[in-house]
Each structure stands twice: as structure tokens, then as C-alpha cells.
Design a protein around this motif. Structure first.
Motif, short mmCIF file in Angstrom:
data_model
loop_
_atom_site.label_atom_id
_atom_site.label_comp_id
_atom_site.label_asym_id
_atom_site.label_seq_id
_atom_site.Cartn_x
_atom_site.Cartn_y
_atom_site.Cartn_z
N GLU A 76 14.24 36.35 -30.73
CA GLU A 76 13.68 37.41 -31.58
C GLU A 76 12.34 37.88 -31.01
OE1 GLU A 76 15.33 38.85 -34.10
OE2 GLU A 76 16.98 37.43 -33.80
N LEU A 77 11.48 36.93 -30.67
CA LEU A 77 10.15 37.30 -30.18
C LEU A 77 10.11 37.43 -28.66
CD1 LEU A 77 7.90 35.10 -32.53
CD2 LEU A 77 9.08 37.24 -33.00
N ARG A 78 11.20 37.06 -28.01
CA ARG A 78 11.31 37.18 -26.55
C ARG A 78 10.23 36.40 -25.80
NH1 ARG A 78 16.38 38.75 -25.28
NH2 ARG A 78 17.11 39.72 -27.17
N LEU A 79 9.83 35.29 -26.38
CA LEU A 79 8.88 34.41 -25.68
C LEU A 79 9.71 33.33 -25.00
CD1 LEU A 79 6.20 34.21 -28.51
CD2 LEU A 79 5.98 35.39 -26.30
N THR A 80 10.14 33.63 -23.78
CA THR A 80 11.14 32.77 -23.15
C THR A 80 10.52 31.64 -22.32
OG1 THR A 80 11.25 34.38 -21.38
CG2 THR A 80 12.94 34.52 -23.09
N GLY A 81 9.19 31.46 -22.43
CA GLY A 81 8.57 30.32 -21.75
C GLY A 81 9.03 29.01 -22.34
N THR A 82 9.34 28.98 -23.62
CA THR A 82 9.83 27.78 -24.28
C THR A 82 11.31 27.60 -23.92
OG1 THR A 82 8.32 28.32 -26.07
CG2 THR A 82 9.92 26.59 -26.50
N LYS A 83 11.65 26.42 -23.40
CA LYS A 83 13.00 26.22 -22.85
C LYS A 83 13.86 25.35 -23.76
CE LYS A 83 11.67 28.17 -18.99
NZ LYS A 83 11.60 29.64 -19.14
N GLU A 84 15.16 25.60 -23.72
CA GLU A 84 16.09 24.70 -24.39
C GLU A 84 16.79 23.83 -23.36
OE1 GLU A 84 19.10 26.32 -27.03
OE2 GLU A 84 19.42 24.27 -27.77
N GLY A 85 16.52 22.51 -23.44
CA GLY A 85 17.20 21.57 -22.56
C GLY A 85 18.37 20.96 -23.30
N CYS A 86 18.07 20.00 -24.16
CA CYS A 86 19.12 19.23 -24.82
C CYS A 86 19.52 19.78 -26.19
CB CYS A 86 18.65 17.79 -24.97
SG CYS A 86 17.20 17.64 -26.05
N GLY A 87 18.58 20.39 -26.88
CA GLY A 87 18.85 20.84 -28.25
C GLY A 87 18.92 19.70 -29.26
N THR A 88 18.58 18.48 -28.84
CA THR A 88 18.71 17.33 -29.74
C THR A 88 17.42 16.52 -29.90
OG1 THR A 88 19.35 15.83 -27.95
CG2 THR A 88 21.13 17.04 -29.04
N GLY A 89 16.30 17.04 -29.48
CA GLY A 89 15.04 16.33 -29.67
C GLY A 89 14.73 15.31 -28.59
N SER A 90 15.55 15.26 -27.54
CA SER A 90 15.39 14.19 -26.56
C SER A 90 14.59 14.55 -25.31
CB SER A 90 16.75 13.69 -26.10
OG SER A 90 17.52 13.32 -27.20
N CYS A 91 14.52 15.84 -24.96
CA CYS A 91 13.98 16.16 -23.63
C CYS A 91 12.57 16.77 -23.66
CB CYS A 91 14.91 17.09 -22.88
SG CYS A 91 14.87 18.80 -23.45
N GLY A 92 12.18 17.36 -24.78
CA GLY A 92 10.83 17.90 -24.90
C GLY A 92 10.59 19.24 -24.25
N SER A 93 11.61 19.84 -23.63
CA SER A 93 11.38 21.13 -22.94
C SER A 93 11.11 22.25 -23.94
CB SER A 93 12.56 21.48 -22.04
OG SER A 93 13.70 21.74 -22.81
N CYS A 94 11.46 22.05 -25.20
CA CYS A 94 11.26 23.08 -26.24
C CYS A 94 9.96 22.86 -27.01
CB CYS A 94 12.43 23.03 -27.21
SG CYS A 94 12.44 21.49 -28.15
N THR A 95 9.09 21.96 -26.51
CA THR A 95 7.87 21.62 -27.24
C THR A 95 6.97 22.84 -27.44
OG1 THR A 95 7.91 19.40 -26.28
CG2 THR A 95 5.81 20.12 -27.26
N VAL A 96 6.53 23.03 -28.69
CA VAL A 96 5.49 24.03 -29.00
C VAL A 96 4.46 23.34 -29.88
CG1 VAL A 96 7.12 25.97 -28.89
CG2 VAL A 96 6.62 24.88 -31.11
#
Ligand SMILES: Cc1cc2nc3c(=O)[nH]c(=O)nc-3n(C[C@H](O)[C@H](O)[C@H](O)COP(=O)(O)OP(=O)(O)OC[C@H]3O[C@@H](n4cnc5c(N)ncnc54)[C@H](O)[C@@H]3O)c2cc1C
Ligand code: FES
Ligand code: FES
Lengths: 298, 149
Positions: free
Chosen positions: B27-47
Motif C-alpha cells: 500500500e505504501l510502496r516502502l519495499t525496503g522491508t523484506k519478507e523472508g519467512c513470514g513466520t517470525g523466524s528470520c527478522g528480514s521484516c523488522t521495523v
């Protein structure tokens, strides 16, 4: 890796008071779910394991945000207080070392910034890291419904994997933990295959209270995680240890008895025999540590 | 709902089941935040949520109504990189870069609460961030050097 799917439509409510929350829970169907940190719930929804039609986010309820301690009343941990707040709360650091240890191994910093102790025990995984420590400390869960409040002794709380004594329409308000008696010490140690970010293969908490006059143990509590359908006390081992003065041989015998009491399964993380052996090793280690804190052994 | 990201207010309509990660990226097109696992395990989506590191894949967007979010796009000030970002470049702590936004935000929240950590404390703090490329040593060195700058 579990497959992730998009989440079915559901209604979201975020009530601002306890009364309003209990009203919602009273009239909602049985597939309503309470949301605290969401580190278990949202994952289970993504995995399609549960499909609630209503999610009640209780983080804005003032009563559930309480974190207090006093000598007489003990510790009160509101049901939405995140785990990271517990590991830095002075009274917990000073008096509930065993609880601080247990909470600080759960997940990662990111998980602890959201996840709660109430969520940990309500989710009722056999491996829930806070459970053995809470069982040793004689904790209770305060739950409320539109009919009033009651306290559930944690010994009666866990029913089966994922199942607790909380009834329909009931909400956990807080966890109460009595102030540990003088001359007591405890310790939680878990074994994981990786150092961080893993679920316990086995977790053991021990908690000892000393009679300072004759250096015997007035009370001994030992609780085990991930070796039975629910977190459990090792009552036989506890009874054997109570009243004794501790020697290395006695610790060995207690560890043996606790291992015999465990009822583990074999799964990806370890075989039943391996888990039983781990119980022996970890009971020994937690007892040694507690005893050395009490000045009973080197 | 109203949401504040990197100091900017947005008003968006969201389905309750959409995650914060989803809203930030799509929605906001801020694509710096990444989706790795989607399950809380990898931290790539940390904000950062009110300054604390969280996995945005395990937060519903609707839960953060009225709260402040910082993503990697919000770290630089007036075109100047945040000291942690600069340190990651200087130490060569970025290879494919997929984990980097999450690691840097985790490190920022950690250093804000503990400005002079030991190496072990840094390693524990970033335990929730997986990196497939660097082997972590350069990441730890970069965070260490950012504490000195
Ligand atoms: C990457 C990762 C690593 C993890 N590592 C560990 C670990 O090492 N050890 C461990 O023990 N756990 C671990 N967990 C599991 C989880 O983080 C913990 O169990 C956490 O404490 C759950 O708390 P929560 O607030 O997020 O619960 P939620 O997900 O919000 O809720 C969990 C369950 O409890 C119910 N519930 C919550 N609050 C209440 C209430 N007030 N009244 C009634 N019911 C309620 C919910 O409906 C739901 O069924 C991990 C999870 C992830 C994603
Ligand atoms: S994508 Fe959120 S932790 Fe991996
Ligand atoms: S740099 Fe590639 S995952 Fe970390």
C-alpha cells in the motif's frame, strides 16, 4: 517449513475497558480469539490452523497492562505486558531470577517485544518456556468473565497441548506470583539444538527453599517442559528431596527419579530416550545451581 | 485507519487480516522491508514500532493504529545515511542485502537502549535476524564500529 496462506476474513475489535471486553467475549461464538502479542496467534492464523471469526485485541485494556510487585501481594504481571518488560523489571531481576531466565530465552528481541507471558501459557505448548518457572514459583492465573473473576492454580491450568482450564467467555487478566520465601533459590535451563531462536527440546526449572537452622530442604519444586503433553511437576522427585540435606549423591538420585517420571515423545527435535537423558542432566544442573546459590555446595 | 510511517501520516483502508509488512510494501510502496519467512523466524521484516524492533509479518496493520513506525527508508536524515548504514557499507557487511534493513533496524533499537554493548551482547541482540551471506562477523563489526562513531 509450514505453508503460509492468506488469512480468512474476520472481525477485529480492540475494546478499551475490561467490562467491554468481557461483554464481547460473553456474546461471541466459541471461535472468537483473544489477541495479545500475536506471535503464536497470527502465525497459527497464517498457517490456517485456526480461523477465528472474531479477534479481540486486548492490549488497550488498562487492567491487563499492570506490572507491579510488593512484598505481601507478590508479583502481578498483566496479560498484555510484553516479555521484554519483564526481563528489565527491577523486582523480577532481584527476586524472581528463575522467571527472568525463562522469559529472556523466548524467541528473539523482536518476539519478546510483542509476546507476553500470558500468551505463552494460554497457547499451552508443552515446551512453553515460562511454564516450568511459573509452576515452581506457585503462580496462579487470574481469569475473568462477565460472571466475575477467579484464580486458577497453575498446577491445574494446563489440560492438554493447546488446551487450558480457561472457559468459554473467560479472559486471563494477569498472572500472580507470590514473593519467593527467604532462603530460596531457583534456576531454569533449557536445551535447544541451536543456541538461540529455537524451541526447547527439554526445559527444567528447580526451586529450593532451605531451613536455615539445620540446612535441610524445607521445600523442593521441580518442573519439566516438553516431556509430557503439558508442562508438569516431577512430584516424586520433589517428595524424595524434601526434608533432606543435599549431597552430590542425592542430587544424582533426584535427577534419576525425575527422568523416570518424565513421559516424553519422540519427534523431530529428539527421541524419547534422548529427552529422558536430558531431563536427568538438566535436573542435576538446575539443582546444583540452586544449591550453590544457597551456599550448600561449591 | 491512520498510521504514521517515517514521520509521515497516512490514511488507509485495510482488511483486518493484512499484516503491517503487507501494508508497508504493497500500500505504501516502502519495499525496503523484506519478507523472508513470514513466520517470525528470520527478522528480514523488522521495523521499529514506537522505537522497538518487531517482526512486521506477525503484526496486523490494524493493531498499530495511531502508532509510529520507522522503516529502513526513514533512517537517513537530509540525504545523509544513518551511522549504522554507513558502517555497514564501510565494513562490507552487506552482500545480497536482503537481511540488511532488518538487521540495521534491530541494531538501531538495541543501541538506543544499550549504547556501549559488548560483542556478545550484539550477537544476542541480532539473534532474531538471519543472514545467509555474510557469516555475521562483518555485521557485528559494523555495529561495533557504529557505537564508536
Ligand atoms: C520466531 C518465534 C520464536 C519463538 N520462540 C519461543 C521460545 O523460545 N519459547 C517459547 O516458549 N515460545 C516461543 N515462541 C512462541 C510465542 O512467541 C510465545 O508463546 C509468546 O509468549 C506468546 O505470547 P503472545 O502474546 O504473542 O500470544 P498470542 O499469540 O497473542 O496468544 C497466544 C494464545 O493465547 C491466547 N491468549 C492470549 N492472551 C490471552 C488472554 N489474556 N486471555 C485468554 N487467552 C489469551 C490467544 O487467543 C492465543 O490462543 C516463539 C514464537 C516465534 C514466532
Ligand atoms: S519475514 Fe518476518 S520474520 Fe521472517
Ligand atoms: S547479506 Fe544476504 S542475507 Fe544477509
Amino acid at each position: 517449513m509450514t505453508s503460509i496462506r492468506s488469512i480468512d476474513r474476520f472481525e477485529y475489535r480492540a475494546p478499551g475497558s475490561l467490562d467491554e471486553t468481557l461483554d464481547i467475549l460473553k456474546t461471541s461464538g466459541t471461535d472468537a480469539k483473544v489477541l495479545a502479542g500475536g506471535t503464536d496467534l497470527i502465525l497459527q492464523m497464517k498457517q490456517g490452523l485456526i480461523r477465528p471469526s472474531l479477534v479481540v485485541d486486548v492490549k488497550k485494556v488498562p487492567e491487563l497492562n499492570r506490572l507491579e510487585w510488593d512484598e505481601v501481594g507478590g508479583l502481578h504481571v498483566g496479560a498484555v505486558v510484553p516479555l521484554n518488560k519483564l526481563a528489565t523489571f527491577p523486582a523480577i531481576l532481584e527476586r524472581y531470577n528463575i522467571l527472568a531466565q525463562a522469559c529472556s530465552v523466548i524467541g528473539s528481541a523482536q518476539v519478546r517485544n510483542r509476546g507476553t507471558m500470558a500468551g505463552n501459557i494460554c497457547n499451552a505448548a508443552p515446551s512453553a518456556d515460562s511454564a516450568p518457572a511459573l509452576l515452581c514459583l506457585g503462580a496462579g492465573a487470574v481469569v475473568a468473565s462477565s460472571n466475575g473473576a477467579r484464580s486458577i492454580d497453575l498446577n491445574d491450568f494446563f489440560v492438554a497441548p493447546g488446551e487450558t482450564a480457561i472457559g468459554d467467555g473467560e479472559l486471563m487478566v494477569e498472572i500472580e506470583v507470590p514473593t519467593p520465601p527467604p532462603h530460596s533459590a531457583g534456576c531454569y535451563i533449557r536445551h535447544t539444538t541451536r543456541e538461540e531462536m529455537d524451541i526447547a527440546v527439554v526445559g527444567v526449572a528447580s526451586f529450593l527453599t532451605l531451613s536455615p537452622q539445620d540446612k535441610t530442604l524445607k521445600e523442593a519444586r521441580i518442573a519439566l517442559g516438553a516431556v509430557a503433553p503439558t508442562p508438569v511437576r516431577a512430584h516424586g522427585a520433589e517428595a524424595f528431596l524434601t526434608g533432606k540435606s543435599v549431597t552430590p549423591d542425592i542430587i544424582e538420585e533426584v535427577a534419576e527419579k525425575a527422568a523416570a517420571e518424565a513421559n516424553p515423545i519422540s519427534d523431530l527435535r529428539g527421541s524419547a530416550e534422548y529427552r529422558r537423558e536430558l531431563v536427568r542432566v538438566l535436573v542435576r544442573r538446575t539443582l546444583r545451581e540452586s544449591c550453590s546459590e544457597l551456599g550448600l555446595i561449591e | 485507519m491512520k498510521i504514521k510511517v517515517n514521520g509521515q501520516d497516512y490514511e488507509i483502508t485495510v482488511e483486518p487480516g493484512r499484516t503491517l509488512l503487507d501494508i508497508l510494501r504493497y500500500e505504501l510502496r516502502l519495499t525496503g522491508t523484506k519478507e523472508g519467512c513470514g513466520t517470525g523466524s528470520c527478522g528480514s521484516c523488522t521495523v521499529l514500532l514506537d522505537g522497538e524492533a518487531v517482526n512486521s509479518c506477525l503484526v496486523f496493520a490494524i493493531e498499530v493504529e495511531g502508532k509510529e513506525i520507522t522503516t529502513i527508508e526513514g533512517l537517513s536524515q537530509q540525504g545523509k545515511l544513518h551511522p549504522l548504514q554507513q558502517a555497514f557499507i564501510d565494513e562490507g557487511a552487506v552482500q545480497c542485502g536482503f537481511c540488511t534493513p532488518g538487521v540495521i533496524l534491530t541494531a538501531k533499537a538495541f543501541l538506543d537502549s544499550n549504547p556501549h554493548p559488548t560483542e556478545l551482547e550484539i550477537r544476542q541482540a541480532i539473534a532474531g535476524n538471519l543472514c545467509r551471506c555474510t557469516g555475521y562477523d562483518k555485521i557485528v563489526r559494523a555495529i561495533m564500529s557504529a557505537t564508536n562513531s
